[in-house]
Design a protein around this motif. Sequence first.
Motif, PDB file in Angstrom:
ATOM      1  N   ILE A 106      42.830 -27.216  18.939  1.00 38.10           N
ATOM      2  CA  ILE A 106      44.116 -26.550  19.171  1.00 38.10           C
ATOM      3  C   ILE A 106      44.862 -26.414  17.852  1.00 38.10           C
ATOM      4  CG2 ILE A 106      46.376 -26.792  20.281  1.00 38.10           C
ATOM      5  CD1 ILE A 106      44.984 -28.135  22.625  1.00 38.10           C
ATOM      6  N   LEU A 107      44.876 -27.476  17.060  1.00 33.15           N
ATOM      7  CA  LEU A 107      45.568 -27.436  15.771  1.00 33.15           C
ATOM      8  C   LEU A 107      44.870 -26.488  14.798  1.00 33.15           C
ATOM      9  CD1 LEU A 107      46.460 -31.226  15.424  1.00 33.15           C
ATOM     10  CD2 LEU A 107      47.908 -29.348  16.218  1.00 33.15           C
ATOM     11  N   GLU A 108      43.543 -26.372  14.910  1.00 33.90           N
ATOM     12  CA  GLU A 108      42.818 -25.408  14.084  1.00 33.90           C
ATOM     13  C   GLU A 108      43.197 -23.983  14.468  1.00 33.90           C
ATOM     14  OE1 GLU A 108      38.731 -26.377  14.644  1.00 33.90           O
ATOM     15  OE2 GLU A 108      38.864 -28.286  13.572  1.00 33.90           O
ATOM     16  N   LEU A 109      43.320 -23.724  15.778  1.00 36.10           N
ATOM     17  CA  LEU A 109      43.761 -22.411  16.238  1.00 36.10           C
ATOM     18  C   LEU A 109      45.180 -22.124  15.770  1.00 36.10           C
ATOM     19  CD1 LEU A 109      42.518 -22.019  19.944  1.00 36.10           C
ATOM     20  CD2 LEU A 109      42.056 -20.470  18.043  1.00 36.10           C
ATOM     21  N   LEU A 110      46.021 -23.136  15.799  1.00 37.38           N
ATOM     22  CA  LEU A 110      47.409 -22.966  15.382  1.00 37.38           C
ATOM     23  C   LEU A 110      47.486 -22.509  13.931  1.00 37.38           C
ATOM     24  CD1 LEU A 110      50.395 -23.362  16.255  1.00 37.38           C
ATOM     25  CD2 LEU A 110      50.240 -25.676  15.316  1.00 37.38           C
ATOM     26  N   GLU A 111      46.638 -23.117  13.110  1.00 35.45           N
ATOM     27  CA  GLU A 111      46.617 -22.733  11.696  1.00 35.45           C
ATOM     28  C   GLU A 111      46.139 -21.296  11.520  1.00 35.45           C
ATOM     29  OE1 GLU A 111      44.685 -24.337   7.469  1.00 35.45           O
ATOM     30  OE2 GLU A 111      44.557 -25.548   9.296  1.00 35.45           O
ATOM     31  N   SER A 112      45.124 -20.902  12.304  1.00 38.92           N
ATOM     32  CA  SER A 112      44.569 -19.549  12.171  1.00 38.92           C
ATOM     33  C   SER A 112      45.487 -18.469  12.744  1.00 38.92           C
ATOM     34  CB  SER A 112      43.200 -19.462  12.862  1.00 38.92           C
ATOM     35  OG  SER A 112      43.336 -19.580  14.271  1.00 38.92           O
ATOM     36  N   THR A 113      46.475 -18.869  13.556  1.00 34.90           N
ATOM     37  CA  THR A 113      47.410 -17.908  14.154  1.00 34.90           C
ATOM     38  C   THR A 113      48.795 -17.983  13.522  1.00 34.90           C
ATOM     39  OG1 THR A 113      47.974 -19.498  15.906  1.00 34.90           O
ATOM     40  CG2 THR A 113      46.229 -17.916  16.387  1.00 34.90           C
ATOM     41  N   ASN A 114      48.864 -18.567  12.335  1.00 31.00           N
ATOM     42  CA  ASN A 114      50.139 -18.692  11.622  1.00 31.00           C
ATOM     43  C   ASN A 114      51.201 -19.408  12.462  1.00 31.00           C
ATOM     44  OD1 ASN A 114      49.271 -17.310   9.233  1.00 31.00           O
ATOM     45  ND2 ASN A 114      49.473 -15.375  10.340  1.00 31.00           N
ATOM     46  N   ASN A 115      50.769 -20.493  13.076  1.00 27.08           N
ATOM     47  CA  ASN A 115      51.670 -21.356  13.850  1.00 27.08           C
ATOM     48  C   ASN A 115      52.333 -20.653  15.036  1.00 27.08           C
ATOM     49  OD1 ASN A 115      51.286 -23.716  12.221  1.00 27.08           O
ATOM     50  ND2 ASN A 115      52.614 -22.801  10.676  1.00 27.08           N
ATOM     51  N   ASP A 116      51.602 -19.746  15.655  1.00 26.21           N
ATOM     52  CA  ASP A 116      52.098 -19.033  16.836  1.00 26.21           C
ATOM     53  C   ASP A 116      51.538 -19.714  18.085  1.00 26.21           C
ATOM     54  OD1 ASP A 116      52.765 -17.320  18.903  1.00 26.21           O
ATOM     55  OD2 ASP A 116      52.325 -15.495  17.766  1.00 26.21           O
ATOM     56  N   TRP A 117      52.348 -20.562  18.713  1.00 28.04           N
ATOM     57  CA  TRP A 117      51.881 -21.305  19.880  1.00 28.04           C
ATOM     58  C   TRP A 117      51.543 -20.384  21.046  1.00 28.04           C
ATOM     59  CZ3 TRP A 117      50.385 -26.238  19.971  1.00 28.04           C
ATOM     60  CH2 TRP A 117      50.832 -27.089  18.952  1.00 28.04           C
ATOM     61  N   GLU A 118      52.249 -19.273  21.172  1.00 27.59           N
ATOM     62  CA  GLU A 118      51.934 -18.326  22.241  1.00 27.59           C
ATOM     63  C   GLU A 118      50.525 -17.758  22.053  1.00 27.59           C
ATOM     64  OE1 GLU A 118      53.525 -17.539  24.943  1.00 27.59           O
ATOM     65  OE2 GLU A 118      55.604 -18.141  24.642  1.00 27.59           O
ATOM     66  N   ALA A 119      50.173 -17.448  20.812  1.00 33.22           N
ATOM     67  CA  ALA A 119      48.838 -16.924  20.529  1.00 33.22           C
ATOM     68  C   ALA A 119      47.764 -17.979  20.768  1.00 33.22           C
ATOM     69  CB  ALA A 119      48.772 -16.425  19.080  1.00 33.22           C
ATOM     70  N   VAL A 120      48.085 -19.219  20.433  1.00 33.96           N
ATOM     71  CA  VAL A 120      47.151 -20.324  20.675  1.00 33.96           C
ATOM     72  C   VAL A 120      46.874 -20.458  22.170  1.00 33.96           C
ATOM     73  CG1 VAL A 120      46.867 -22.833  20.575  1.00 33.96           C
ATOM     74  CG2 VAL A 120      47.739 -21.601  18.591  1.00 33.96           C
ATOM     75  N   LEU A 121      47.934 -20.424  22.964  1.00 35.76           N
ATOM     76  CA  LEU A 121      47.773 -20.527  24.413  1.00 35.76           C
ATOM     77  C   LEU A 121      46.911 -19.394  24.950  1.00 35.76           C
ATOM     78  CD1 LEU A 121      48.410 -21.679  27.201  1.00 35.76           C
ATOM     79  CD2 LEU A 121      50.551 -20.375  27.172  1.00 35.76           C
ATOM     80  N   PHE A 122      47.126 -18.189  24.468  1.00 37.29           N
ATOM     81  CA  PHE A 122      46.341 -17.039  24.914  1.00 37.29           C
ATOM     82  C   PHE A 122      44.850 -17.253  24.640  1.00 37.29           C
ATOM     83  CE2 PHE A 122      44.644 -12.697  23.873  1.00 37.29           C
ATOM     84  CZ  PHE A 122      44.612 -12.225  25.181  1.00 37.29           C
ATOM     85  N   CYS A 123      44.533 -17.746  23.464  1.00 43.87           N
ATOM     86  CA  CYS A 123      43.134 -18.001  23.111  1.00 43.87           C
ATOM     87  C   CYS A 123      42.529 -19.104  23.977  1.00 43.87           C
ATOM     88  CB  CYS A 123      43.025 -18.383  21.635  1.00 43.87           C
ATOM     89  SG  CYS A 123      43.378 -17.035  20.481  1.00 43.87           S
ATOM     90  N   LEU A 124      43.289 -20.183  24.188  1.00 41.23           N
ATOM     91  CA  LEU A 124      42.782 -21.297  24.998  1.00 41.23           C
ATOM     92  C   LEU A 124      42.573 -20.883  26.448  1.00 41.23           C
ATOM     93  CD1 LEU A 124      44.980 -24.244  23.682  1.00 41.23           C
ATOM     94  CD2 LEU A 124      42.569 -23.847  23.200  1.00 41.23           C
ATOM     95  N   LEU A 125      43.528 -20.119  26.983  1.00 40.79           N
ATOM     96  CA  LEU A 125      43.381 -19.659  28.360  1.00 40.79           C
ATOM     97  C   LEU A 125      42.184 -18.727  28.493  1.00 40.79           C
ATOM     98  CD1 LEU A 125      47.084 -19.040  29.437  1.00 40.79           C
ATOM     99  CD2 LEU A 125      45.509 -20.722  30.391  1.00 40.79           C
ATOM    100  N   ALA A 126      42.024 -17.849  27.530  1.00 38.47           N
ATOM    101  CA  ALA A 126      40.883 -16.933  27.575  1.00 38.47           C
ATOM    102  C   ALA A 126      39.579 -17.725  27.611  1.00 38.47           C
ATOM    103  CB  ALA A 126      40.911 -15.995  26.370  1.00 38.47           C
TER     104      ALA A 126
END
Length: 423
Positions: free
Chosen positions: A163-183
Amino acid sequence: MKEDFLHYLWKFKKFDTLNLKTSNQEEITISNVGQYLELAGPDFFNAQITIGSQKWAGNVEIHLKSSDWYVHHHEKDAGYENVILHVVWEHDSEIYRSNNTEIPVLELKNYVGTTTVNNYQKLLSPKSWIFCEKQLKEIPKFALINWQERLFFERLERKSKPILELLESTNNDWEAVLFCLLAKNFGLNTNGEIFLKIAQSIPFSVIRKECFEVENLEALLFGSSGLLDVEKEDNYFKDLKFRYYYLLHKYQIEKSCIEPVQFFKHRPDNFPTIRLSQLANLYHKQQNLFSKISDLNSLEAIYEVFSVSVAPYWQTHYQFDKESPKKKKALSQSFLDLIVLNTIIPLQFAYAKSQGKEISEDLINILNDVEPEKNSIIDKFSSFGLKAKSAFETQSLLQLKNEYCNKSKCLECAIGMELLKSN
């Protein structure tokens, strides 16, 4: 016998510490056993010991036999120059530093009670599944509850890393992180990684802008999945395909090459077409989804947010061009429980940790309301007397089996340590 047992004995002083003597009959007093280092170099760092009348501060090395010092070539390693005591089970050889000074040796077997040794041998008796399978029923309930909590949060720590790796790759956009995790989790085991790549191929800023038209969200998801790469007579298919290429042009998105989604071996309700439509409808119905779920502290509230189904077309279809009896195809409770386990709880944990908030009790309370998972590991624990009553307990048991039992870390496990203490 293994060295990790000696590490356990030394770390917790599970031996007679009042009458210790070196192999040369000098008295030993332990002020501090040192810091246990599971790294290269001596086993315990910065111990404080008095040998005879001399106080020492330095490292402690532990072996089964004294001669193992030479087997491991420590006499040639400068990292062992500061060893002040060599703790062994059996003393079979004098040992020396590179400058020929002798290192004091403590032969531990002379100071360990037979009950402790017998419990260790009993714990590591031949197993059919795990070492302590026949003794699980002997564990006091309070010890088990405390250990379950630690196991649960260890598992969450592991789940929070990607999750923290995704956060870094999305420029700290938690909404984008959630979208990726849900997908990823909507794709389940078979299509999870493919769905993740689909989500990562679409800038989340585009999802934000197009969420008011569910057909546009479906077009982006279906198009990125490759499901629109063929030709069909179906009018809904044609409309999605037109929308997809229009959106690619509008946002200057480069079409990604992603491996095909899999239909094989899935029940129809788990077909990728259905899961992608449900995901699109979720983001159509719930804008700013992360903001809504980050503070939810009840299972009922989570169920309410995720109360979505498919677009009207998919109520009568599982695939393009093939009509089927009408069915709403809402997210089932069992599927939502998987989303709670694998997305919501780990995300809430990671976010709270990043904000310095303490929500441990809330997370446990939520999962105590979720039905226990059903799989072969949970069934096996049940057969040995550990019957899980909730998803909180099953998550703890999965961590126990995968990270402790499978790796024979009995002496790092609270259950193993409890069994060693028994009379």
